[in-house]
Design an enzyme around this catalytic site. Structure first.
Site, PDB file in Angstrom:
ATOM      1  N   ASN B 171       0.862  -1.197   0.000  1.00  0.00           N
ATOM      2  CA  ASN B 171       0.000   0.000   0.000  1.00  0.00           C
ATOM      3  C   ASN B 171       0.895   1.242   0.000  1.00  0.00           C
ATOM      4  OD1 ASN B 171      -2.907  -1.023   0.451  1.00  0.00           O
ATOM      5  ND2 ASN B 171      -1.699  -2.178   1.936  1.00  0.00           N
ATOM      6  N   TYR B 172       1.711   1.383  -1.043  1.00  0.00           N
ATOM      7  CA  TYR B 172       2.783   2.377  -1.038  1.00  0.00           C
ATOM      8  C   TYR B 172       2.367   3.789  -0.596  1.00  0.00           C
ATOM      9  CZ  TYR B 172       7.195   4.565  -2.238  1.00  0.00           C
ATOM     10  OH  TYR B 172       8.383   5.254  -2.173  1.00  0.00           O
ATOM     11  N   PRO B 173       1.244   4.319  -1.127  1.00  0.00           N
ATOM     12  CA  PRO B 173       0.906   5.704  -0.741  1.00  0.00           C
ATOM     13  C   PRO B 173       0.747   5.899   0.770  1.00  0.00           C
ATOM     14  CG  PRO B 173      -0.365   5.050  -2.655  1.00  0.00           C
ATOM     15  CD  PRO B 173       0.334   3.800  -2.152  1.00  0.00           C
ATOM     16  N   ASP B 174       0.360   4.846   1.476  1.00  0.00           N
ATOM     17  CA  ASP B 174       0.173   4.941   2.936  1.00  0.00           C
ATOM     18  C   ASP B 174       1.484   5.122   3.693  1.00  0.00           C
ATOM     19  OD1 ASP B 174      -2.496   4.505   2.720  1.00  0.00           O
ATOM     20  OD2 ASP B 174      -2.455   2.443   3.457  1.00  0.00           O
ATOM     21  N   HIS B 175       2.553   4.608   3.147  1.00  0.00           N
ATOM     22  CA  HIS B 175       3.796   4.543   3.915  1.00  0.00           C
ATOM     23  C   HIS B 175       4.688   5.748   3.695  1.00  0.00           C
ATOM     24  CE1 HIS B 175       2.382   0.656   4.879  1.00  0.00           C
ATOM     25  NE2 HIS B 175       2.440   0.253   3.633  1.00  0.00           N
TER      26      HIS B 175
END
Lengths: 402, 393
Positions: B171-175
């Protein structure tokens, strides 16, 4: 400010020097909230000027869309470190700067006579953010790096790709942009904390470590459960969490009713109400158990049923109808679909981001909306060295007053 | 090093849940802000139930929750109870920041929109970061980091030509993109408040935020009408890819930017004449060469000639005792009352004057309820009454 204008922007009293080749996104965050940002460029200009994409079929340093996006609203000063009068100017600029965005090892700057401690001795309030592939210390500090090396060494590439092929690096230079953002945040923290901590700081940022922050729970799966996370490819994590084909592409569905996620029952109801064959078979109790849903047979059964439903429907239609049922479903858009998205356009997200000659350019706008001190894009990126003379004059004037 | 942390004295009332929001407030907490997380037993942060879990579905066993919530406090307040609003407003009176990641209607339902909070504390910096922002057709839509990546065009650019897209596998955008933008905006608002004395509202659409830090494909489309496809990222490189090495699932990423680097590569391979051959020939020879030796050896040989190269790190490589990350002290270990001593991602930066070691592990649900009288400026009796009413529980 040098031009004498005092805008009431969030950061209009902050002076940033960007002495990096590729971290323009860090100083862009400052510039777009009103900071005074100057690119310090070598005589040939920084690499970002020659970075794709370009306008039309051009390949020249004046036509980079990437550079326009990153640099609109900034100033450009050319500094040749081999020339004494430029060194004097650079030293003076550093003496008045609040924040420096840099991408070199301190050993290199020491050779050039501008290491952090030398600069801090005349400007103890300076916050110096240095982003390097592996940080300033450790066995790999000297290693060469780039976006791909960061994605590989930081553990992201391992998680990306297809099970039957090697790891992949996802596109968009995620490591470079994220590292630039990270530098901006760390710089703001140190800037805000100057009173609490007693002055400026040197901040040593490792791209590898920034990327490692993106590995989600992979290190914890290994240490807590002995499970090695790896690339899943097209395979879904469990029935209802994955990508599924539809009439014009793919949708991402994220539905579960236990653990992380909601909406499994809503998906089943949706399938049932649309008359999808076998939809009823998905409401028996075992479908509420994540372990059951992670079994290959379960995944295959759900995939067959959902694909039968989705193959006659478009991704946007599935998105809107699913969301109306509170299901976390999303279309997998390409860049054109994202640019033409109705919601983003209704919100006025895409905006003028600069100009190349007489061609006005459009691109992503505000990443956040601050109601009292709005985000604004700069008018255009500076030509190479456009502000060298003006800054030299202003700095010398300040020096005489000092 | 000085004792005081950069954000000491900043108090954050934290309604954020799951991914990007908690990581935003974690950044503030890690640098000294007092972050007070609000959840309840009936509606805990969903991440408390997310794998990897050390036990069997308790609320204090998630490795995911733990790494996202270091240095925070937790109070349990049932927002469905009528007395909750007043209690939170009392907390907000002395706070500097209030943050949420709900869709806009949730804060409205609580009676805790910006205007409500600003009425008791005009200096508050009020951050809302729902998936799709405060307005527009998708404003009530829900999703996770992967959903945001999908809408933003990021997911579709992870993959290979002719295959379904696979995104980043996370969930790249979250990190990274969204918590970093959110944290920057809050810090900028705090900087402005110091000059102006005024707070303000910050509205973030996580879709917009993701796209702002993923601009190149959209810039190309907007100016040239060209749609980017996976597998085209090699522009600007002579050779670039992930190459198989000796052993099972060992790989080395190699990026060759120019002719000089290519010559150096062919030298290292012991095949200097190769440099004048076609790209496909070089690629094939390189593949054969990497396959014949350990990934570590390939990395070291290429790096000794200043060619960007790295072993594709598996989770075990990342945490290896003798690895670069451990040499820099990136990984941290904290004792947790339920989970025991576990591994945490650290901070990707070293500060010359500020320690970056964590002070405390993720809080148990309601662990800091005893501090509510001090936080909210209420008497112990008033808080006991709120507990009896089921507001605090």
């Amino acid at each position: 400010m040098i031009d004498g204008l005092m805008h009431d922007k969030a950061l209009s009293d902050v002076r940033v020097l960007d002495i990096s080749q590729q971290l323009g996104y860090a100083s862009k965050l400052f510039a777009d909230l009103g900071a005074d940002v100057t690119l310090v460029e070598p005589p040939g200009g920084i690499e970002a000027r020659r970075h794709a994409p370009f306008l039309g079929g051009r390949r020249d340093g004046e036509a980079s869309l990437h550079f326009q996006y990153l640099s609109a609203g900034k100033r450009s000063v050319v500094i040749d470190l081999a020339v004494e009068r430029d060194r004097v100017l650079f030293r003076e600029m550093l003496r008045h700067a609040d924040i420096v965005v840099d991408d070199r090892l301190q050993a290199d700057w020491r050779r050039d006579g501008f290491a952090y401690d030398e600069v801090a001795s005349v400007n103890p309030n300076i916050v110096w953010c240095a982003v390097t592939p592996f940080g300033q210390t450790g066995p790999r500090a000297q290693d060469a790096g780039d976006d791909m090396v960061a994605m590989a060494s930081g553990g992201m590439a391992w998680l990306t790709g297809y099970a039957d092929r090697g790891p992949l690096v996802s596109e968009g230079e995620l490591a470079v942009y994220s590292s630039a953002q990270y530098a901006a945040v760390m710089g703001m923290i140190a800037y805000l904390g100057r009173e609490a901590t007693g002055g400026g700081q040197f901040i040593d940022i490792s791209m590898q470590e920034v990327v490692a922050l993106g590995t989600e729970t992979a290190p914890q799966f290994l240490t807590l459960k002995g499970v090695e996370r790896r690339r899943l490819g097209e395979d879904e994590r469990q029935a209802g969490i994955g990508i599924y084909p539809c009439r014009d592409g793919y949708v991402l569905l994220y539905a579960a009713d236990s653990g992380l996620g909601t909406g499994w029952s809503d998906v089943v109801a949706w399938l049932r109400e649309s008359g999808t064959p076998d939809a009823d078979s998905l409401s028996t109790p075992e479908w509420f158990d994540n372990a059951f849903k992670a079994k290959p047979d379960s995944k295959a059964r759900f995939r067959t049923i959902f694909t039968e439903f989705a193959r006659t429907r478009g991704k946007q239609e599935l998105f809107e109808q699913g969301q109306a049922r509170h299901i976390a479903i999303a279309p997998i858009n390409d860049s054109g679909e994202a640019f033409n998205d109705a919601h983003l356009n209704a919100c006025g997200f895409f905006t003028r981001i600069g100009a190349i000659s007489s061609t006005e350019l459009k691109g992503p706008g505000a990443p956040y909306h601050l109601t009292e001190t709005p985000w604004t894009a700069g008018l255009r990126a500076p030509s190479l060295g456009e502000h060298t003379d003006a800054v030299r004059k202003a700095m010398l004037a300040q020096k005489e007053f000092a | 090093m000085t004792g005081k942390l950069p954000l000491s004295g900043i108090c954050v009332i934290d309604f954020t849940w799951v991914g990007a929001g908690p990581f935003t407030t974690k950044i503030l907490a890690d640098f000294g802000a007092e972050v007070i997380k609000i959840e309840s037993r009936t509606r805990p942060d969903q991440l408390r139930r997310a794998e990897p879990l050390v036990g069997s579905r308790g609320l204090e066993e998630s490795g995911y929750f733990a790494v996202r919530n270091t240095n925070k406090k937790s109070v349990s307040i049932d927002m469905k109870e009528p007395g909750a609003r007043g209690l939170v407003l009392n907390m907000a009176r002395n706070a500097d920041v209030m943050a949420n990641s709900f869709s806009p209607k949730a804060m409205k339902k609580f009676g805790l929109e910006y205007a409500d909070v600003a009425a008791v504390n005009p200096r508050i910096v009020f951050l809302s970061m729902p998936m799709a922002g405060a307005s527009g057709p998708y404003r009530d839509y829900i999703g996770y980091g992967m959903s945001i990546a999908a809408i933003a065009g990021m997911f579709g650019l992870g993959g290979a030509p002719g295959r379904p897209p696979v995104g980043t596998g996370t969930n790249y955008p979250d990190h990274l993109p969204n918590p970093l933008h959110a944290a920057f905006s809050v810090l900028a608002a705090l900087a402005w408040r110091r000059r102006s004395g005024k707070g303000q509202e910050i509205a973030i659409s996580q879709i917009e935020s993701t796209m702002a830090a993923f601009p190149d494909a959209v810039l190309d489309y907007a100016a040239n009408g060209r749609v980017s496809r996976p597998g085209e990222a090699s522009e600007g490189y002579v050779l670039r890819g992930v190459y198989p090495c000796a052993g099972e699932e060992r790989w080395c990423a190699i990026a060759v930017r120019n002719g000089a680097m290519l010559s150096a590569l062919c030298q290292v391979m012991g095949q200097p004449a190769l440099a004048s051959r076609s790209r496909a020939d070089i690629d094939e020879a390189l593949r054969a060469w990497t396959r014949s030796q350990p990934a570590e050896a390939v990395e070291r040989l290429l790096q000794s000639s200043s060619i960007p190269a790295s072993v594709v790190a598996q989770p075990a490589d990342l945490i290896a005792e003798d690895g670069q990350l451990n040499a820099r002290g990136f990984w941290q270990h904290l004792d947790h009352p339920v989970m025991g001593r576990t591994l945490y991602h650290g901070i990707a930066a070293k500060f010359s004057r500020t320690p970056t070691n964590y002070r405390s592990c993720a809080p148990l649900l309601g662990q800091h309820n005893d501090e509510l009288p001090a936080i909210a400026g209420l008497s112990a009796e008033q808080c006991q009454a709120l507990a009896a009413q089921g507001v605090i529980k």
